[in-house]
Motif scaffolding. Sequence first.
Motif, PDB file in Angstrom:
ATOM      1  N   GLY A 262     -10.948   6.843  -0.340  1.00  0.00           N
ATOM      2  CA  GLY A 262     -12.021   6.041  -0.900  1.00  0.00           C
ATOM      3  C   GLY A 262     -11.687   4.569  -1.010  1.00  0.00           C
ATOM      4  N   LEU A 263     -12.503   3.871  -1.783  1.00  0.00           N
ATOM      5  CA  LEU A 263     -12.354   2.429  -1.938  1.00  0.00           C
ATOM      6  C   LEU A 263     -11.097   2.110  -2.734  1.00  0.00           C
ATOM      7  CD1 LEU A 263     -14.004  -0.162  -1.256  1.00  0.00           C
ATOM      8  CD2 LEU A 263     -14.907  -0.038  -3.575  1.00  0.00           C
ATOM      9  N   GLN A 264     -10.286   1.193  -2.223  1.00  0.00           N
ATOM     10  CA  GLN A 264      -9.052   0.849  -2.924  1.00  0.00           C
ATOM     11  C   GLN A 264      -8.693  -0.603  -2.706  1.00  0.00           C
ATOM     12  OE1 GLN A 264      -5.957   3.081  -0.176  1.00  0.00           O
ATOM     13  NE2 GLN A 264      -4.879   1.578  -1.409  1.00  0.00           N
ATOM     14  N   GLN A 265      -7.729  -1.065  -3.522  1.00  0.00           N
ATOM     15  CA  GLN A 265      -7.177  -2.400  -3.378  1.00  0.00           C
ATOM     16  C   GLN A 265      -5.684  -2.304  -3.125  1.00  0.00           C
ATOM     17  OE1 GLN A 265      -8.387  -4.573  -6.932  1.00  0.00           O
ATOM     18  NE2 GLN A 265     -10.031  -5.567  -5.785  1.00  0.00           N
ATOM     19  N   TYR A 266      -5.189  -3.277  -2.348  1.00  0.00           N
ATOM     20  CA  TYR A 266      -3.761  -3.337  -2.064  1.00  0.00           C
ATOM     21  C   TYR A 266      -3.347  -4.796  -2.078  1.00  0.00           C
ATOM     22  CZ  TYR A 266       0.736  -2.685   0.257  1.00  0.00           C
ATOM     23  OH  TYR A 266       2.081  -2.666   0.554  1.00  0.00           O
ATOM     24  N   ALA A 267      -2.295  -5.109  -2.835  1.00  0.00           N
ATOM     25  CA  ALA A 267      -1.788  -6.475  -2.921  1.00  0.00           C
ATOM     26  C   ALA A 267      -0.817  -6.721  -1.774  1.00  0.00           C
ATOM     27  CB  ALA A 267      -1.101  -6.706  -4.267  1.00  0.00           C
ATOM     28  N   ALA A 268      -1.132  -7.675  -0.939  1.00  0.00           N
ATOM     29  CA  ALA A 268      -0.294  -8.011   0.213  1.00  0.00           C
ATOM     30  C   ALA A 268       0.585  -9.205  -0.122  1.00  0.00           C
ATOM     31  CB  ALA A 268      -1.165  -8.310   1.424  1.00  0.00           C
ATOM     32  N   ASP A 269       1.889  -9.029  -0.008  1.00  0.00           N
ATOM     33  CA  ASP A 269       2.861 -10.080  -0.316  1.00  0.00           C
ATOM     34  C   ASP A 269       3.324 -10.713   0.989  1.00  0.00           C
ATOM     35  OD1 ASP A 269       4.827 -11.725  -1.225  1.00  0.00           O
ATOM     36  OD2 ASP A 269       6.031 -10.173  -2.179  1.00  0.00           O
ATOM     37  N   LEU A 270       2.919 -11.952   1.230  1.00  0.00           N
ATOM     38  CA  LEU A 270       3.306 -12.682   2.443  1.00  0.00           C
ATOM     39  C   LEU A 270       4.284 -13.806   2.113  1.00  0.00           C
ATOM     40  CD1 LEU A 270       0.694 -11.168   3.316  1.00  0.00           C
ATOM     41  CD2 LEU A 270       0.175 -13.104   4.779  1.00  0.00           C
ATOM     42  N   SER A 271       4.937 -13.711   0.934  1.00  0.00           N
ATOM     43  CA  SER A 271       5.783 -14.814   0.477  1.00  0.00           C
ATOM     44  C   SER A 271       6.984 -15.075   1.387  1.00  0.00           C
ATOM     45  CB  SER A 271       6.261 -14.543  -0.954  1.00  0.00           C
ATOM     46  OG  SER A 271       6.980 -13.319  -1.023  1.00  0.00           O
ATOM     47  N   ALA A 272       7.437 -14.052   2.111  1.00  0.00           N
ATOM     48  CA  ALA A 272       8.600 -14.238   2.979  1.00  0.00           C
ATOM     49  C   ALA A 272       8.234 -14.916   4.299  1.00  0.00           C
ATOM     50  CB  ALA A 272       9.258 -12.892   3.268  1.00  0.00           C
ATOM     51  N   LEU A 273       6.940 -15.131   4.547  1.00  0.00           N
ATOM     52  CA  LEU A 273       6.481 -15.718   5.802  1.00  0.00           C
ATOM     53  C   LEU A 273       6.216 -17.216   5.635  1.00  0.00           C
ATOM     54  CD1 LEU A 273       3.945 -12.968   6.917  1.00  0.00           C
ATOM     55  CD2 LEU A 273       6.382 -13.140   7.478  1.00  0.00           C
ATOM     56  N   PRO A 274       6.434 -18.012   6.677  1.00  0.00           N
ATOM     57  CA  PRO A 274       6.129 -19.440   6.593  1.00  0.00           C
ATOM     58  C   PRO A 274       4.620 -19.684   6.561  1.00  0.00           C
ATOM     59  CG  PRO A 274       6.780 -18.856   8.819  1.00  0.00           C
ATOM     60  CD  PRO A 274       7.013 -17.635   7.980  1.00  0.00           C
ATOM     61  N   ALA A 275       4.225 -20.871   6.176  1.00  0.00           N
ATOM     62  CA  ALA A 275       2.807 -21.227   6.161  1.00  0.00           C
ATOM     63  C   ALA A 275       2.233 -21.134   7.569  1.00  0.00           C
ATOM     64  CB  ALA A 275       2.630 -22.636   5.605  1.00  0.00           C
ATOM     65  N   GLY A 276       0.969 -20.722   7.653  1.00  0.00           N
ATOM     66  CA  GLY A 276       0.339 -20.613   8.962  1.00  0.00           C
ATOM     67  C   GLY A 276      -0.832 -19.658   8.956  1.00  0.00           C
ATOM     68  N   ALA A 277      -1.364 -19.396  10.131  1.00  0.00           N
ATOM     69  CA  ALA A 277      -2.496 -18.481  10.295  1.00  0.00           C
ATOM     70  C   ALA A 277      -1.981 -17.100  10.694  1.00  0.00           C
ATOM     71  CB  ALA A 277      -3.448 -19.024  11.354  1.00  0.00           C
ATOM     72  N   TYR A 278      -2.544 -16.050  10.067  1.00  0.00           N
ATOM     73  CA  TYR A 278      -2.106 -14.674  10.342  1.00  0.00           C
ATOM     74  C   TYR A 278      -3.314 -13.751  10.441  1.00  0.00           C
ATOM     75  CZ  TYR A 278       2.510 -16.363   8.960  1.00  0.00           C
ATOM     76  OH  TYR A 278       3.686 -17.068   8.870  1.00  0.00           O
ATOM     77  N   HIS A 279      -3.118 -12.632  11.102  1.00  0.00           N
ATOM     78  CA  HIS A 279      -4.109 -11.570  11.157  1.00  0.00           C
ATOM     79  C   HIS A 279      -3.528 -10.348  10.455  1.00  0.00           C
ATOM     80  CE1 HIS A 279      -7.482  -9.199  12.651  1.00  0.00           C
ATOM     81  NE2 HIS A 279      -6.620  -8.257  12.988  1.00  0.00           N
ATOM     82  N   ILE A 280      -4.221  -9.857   9.427  1.00  0.00           N
ATOM     83  CA  ILE A 280      -3.780  -8.662   8.711  1.00  0.00           C
ATOM     84  C   ILE A 280      -4.572  -7.472   9.248  1.00  0.00           C
ATOM     85  CG2 ILE A 280      -3.586  -7.514   6.479  1.00  0.00           C
ATOM     86  CD1 ILE A 280      -3.339 -10.193   5.156  1.00  0.00           C
ATOM     87  N   ARG A 281      -3.863  -6.480   9.690  1.00  0.00           N
ATOM     88  CA  ARG A 281      -4.491  -5.306  10.293  1.00  0.00           C
ATOM     89  C   ARG A 281      -4.109  -4.063   9.504  1.00  0.00           C
ATOM     90  NH1 ARG A 281      -2.932  -2.205  15.246  1.00  0.00           N
ATOM     91  NH2 ARG A 281      -4.818  -1.211  16.046  1.00  0.00           N
ATOM     92  N   LEU A 282      -5.100  -3.260   9.155  1.00  0.00           N
ATOM     93  CA  LEU A 282      -4.882  -1.985   8.490  1.00  0.00           C
ATOM     94  C   LEU A 282      -5.107  -0.870   9.504  1.00  0.00           C
ATOM     95  CD1 LEU A 282      -6.860  -2.649   5.186  1.00  0.00           C
ATOM     96  CD2 LEU A 282      -4.413  -2.916   5.573  1.00  0.00           C
ATOM     97  N   VAL A 283      -4.167   0.081   9.550  1.00  0.00           N
ATOM     98  CA  VAL A 283      -4.214   1.126  10.566  1.00  0.00           C
ATOM     99  C   VAL A 283      -3.945   2.485   9.940  1.00  0.00           C
ATOM    100  CG1 VAL A 283      -3.266   1.954  12.757  1.00  0.00           C
ATOM    101  CG2 VAL A 283      -3.369  -0.498  12.296  1.00  0.00           C
ATOM    102  N   CYS A 284      -4.751   3.485  10.311  1.00  0.00           N
ATOM    103  CA  CYS A 284      -4.519   4.878   9.934  1.00  0.00           C
ATOM    104  C   CYS A 284      -4.388   5.667  11.239  1.00  0.00           C
ATOM    105  CB  CYS A 284      -5.665   5.405   9.082  1.00  0.00           C
ATOM    106  SG  CYS A 284      -5.370   7.061   8.437  1.00  0.00           S
ATOM    107  N   PRO A 285      -3.170   5.842  11.767  1.00  0.00           N
ATOM    108  CA  PRO A 285      -2.975   6.452  13.096  1.00  0.00           C
ATOM    109  C   PRO A 285      -3.575   7.843  13.223  1.00  0.00           C
ATOM    110  CG  PRO A 285      -0.948   5.440  12.317  1.00  0.00           C
ATOM    111  CD  PRO A 285      -1.893   5.443  11.152  1.00  0.00           C
ATOM    112  N   ALA A 286      -3.501   8.665  12.171  1.00  0.00           N
ATOM    113  CA  ALA A 286      -3.969  10.043  12.266  1.00  0.00           C
ATOM    114  C   ALA A 286      -5.462  10.119  12.554  1.00  0.00           C
ATOM    115  CB  ALA A 286      -3.637  10.801  10.984  1.00  0.00           C
ATOM    116  N   ASP A 287      -6.226   9.195  11.978  1.00  0.00           N
ATOM    117  CA  ASP A 287      -7.681   9.207  12.147  1.00  0.00           C
ATOM    118  C   ASP A 287      -8.173   8.211  13.189  1.00  0.00           C
ATOM    119  OD1 ASP A 287      -7.622  11.065  10.203  1.00  0.00           O
ATOM    120  OD2 ASP A 287      -8.577   9.854   8.649  1.00  0.00           O
ATOM    121  N   GLY A 288      -7.273   7.388  13.685  1.00  0.00           N
ATOM    122  CA  GLY A 288      -7.685   6.362  14.627  1.00  0.00           C
ATOM    123  C   GLY A 288      -8.476   5.241  13.969  1.00  0.00           C
TER     124      GLY A 288
END
Length: 317
Positions: A262-288
Amino acid sequence: IQNDTLFSIFDNPSIRGYSPSPIDALSMQAFRRPIGDPTVDYLQVCVTNTSNDRSLWIFKGGPDFGSKRIYIDSPSYLIHHPRKYDSGFNDLADWFYPIDCGDMTGTGNRVLGNIALAPLGGNAGIYSFYVLGDAMDSKIDMIYVEQNHPSGSMDTLTADGDGLQDVIIGMPGYTTPKDEAKGWEDVGSLAVIRGSMKIPVKLNSVRNKSLISEGSVIVYPNPLTQKTTLTFENCTSGVMYMEVVSSIGASVLREEIPDVDGLQQYAADLSALPAGAYHIRLVCPADGWSAGTNVIKTGAAVAPWSLDLRKMVPKSR
């Protein structure tokens, strides 16, 4: 003060005995509020003729709070004793000694901590935690049991620099086999439960459910300094991953996300990465299943913190 007493047993005849107590009441932000809004809510533990167990009544604060009496039969929300759902909690001697544990998940939903007394004659510390805010329900989200040691006090602290609230538990009767071999008793110890972005946050807010559709991700804040929160409709089974890809297509971060239907929230920590543009992708391999969103990080890379209590606490013996 203008309206005198707001909550009394006299006005609430369904309350059994003298169950309301100052030590069983709490004020905290149980409901989610905009950043900068200091309004808190009133939480009261009671036993009633209908509940028969210590349960938690929550009354929402706001501009009109205090303008009318509080009645136990009309709370903003009610968190039941867990034996209502699971007979495994039937033998607990008591329940609900609440404490505000702050934001342990990084999503802005505060966590309610609770100390429960072990069954009569037992000797265990039982600590349960409920994620409130948009994830508020009567289900326990985390539980910690310290076997063979009675319940001790619980408080909050910031144990490290990750920005998440942590919990410290006193265990005054803790004694190891090595201590016993030396003839020591009730040596005592401390347990630290660190806040974590891995704590599942399943949303129940109708407001959020109307904002998101299957296959989409809401990210806030964006741009972000070091961390952001993802809101999405999770896949129904299997392991789920978050992958962060740089502007040149390189995978720079990959984490497993707790499996919550169901509906959920997840806190993404990008502090170890330098400043810039990123693409965040969520993947569930079992369901495609997959979904993604673009973010801008403005903060510079920060070295991760580490916590070693053994180096912080000097030996007493």
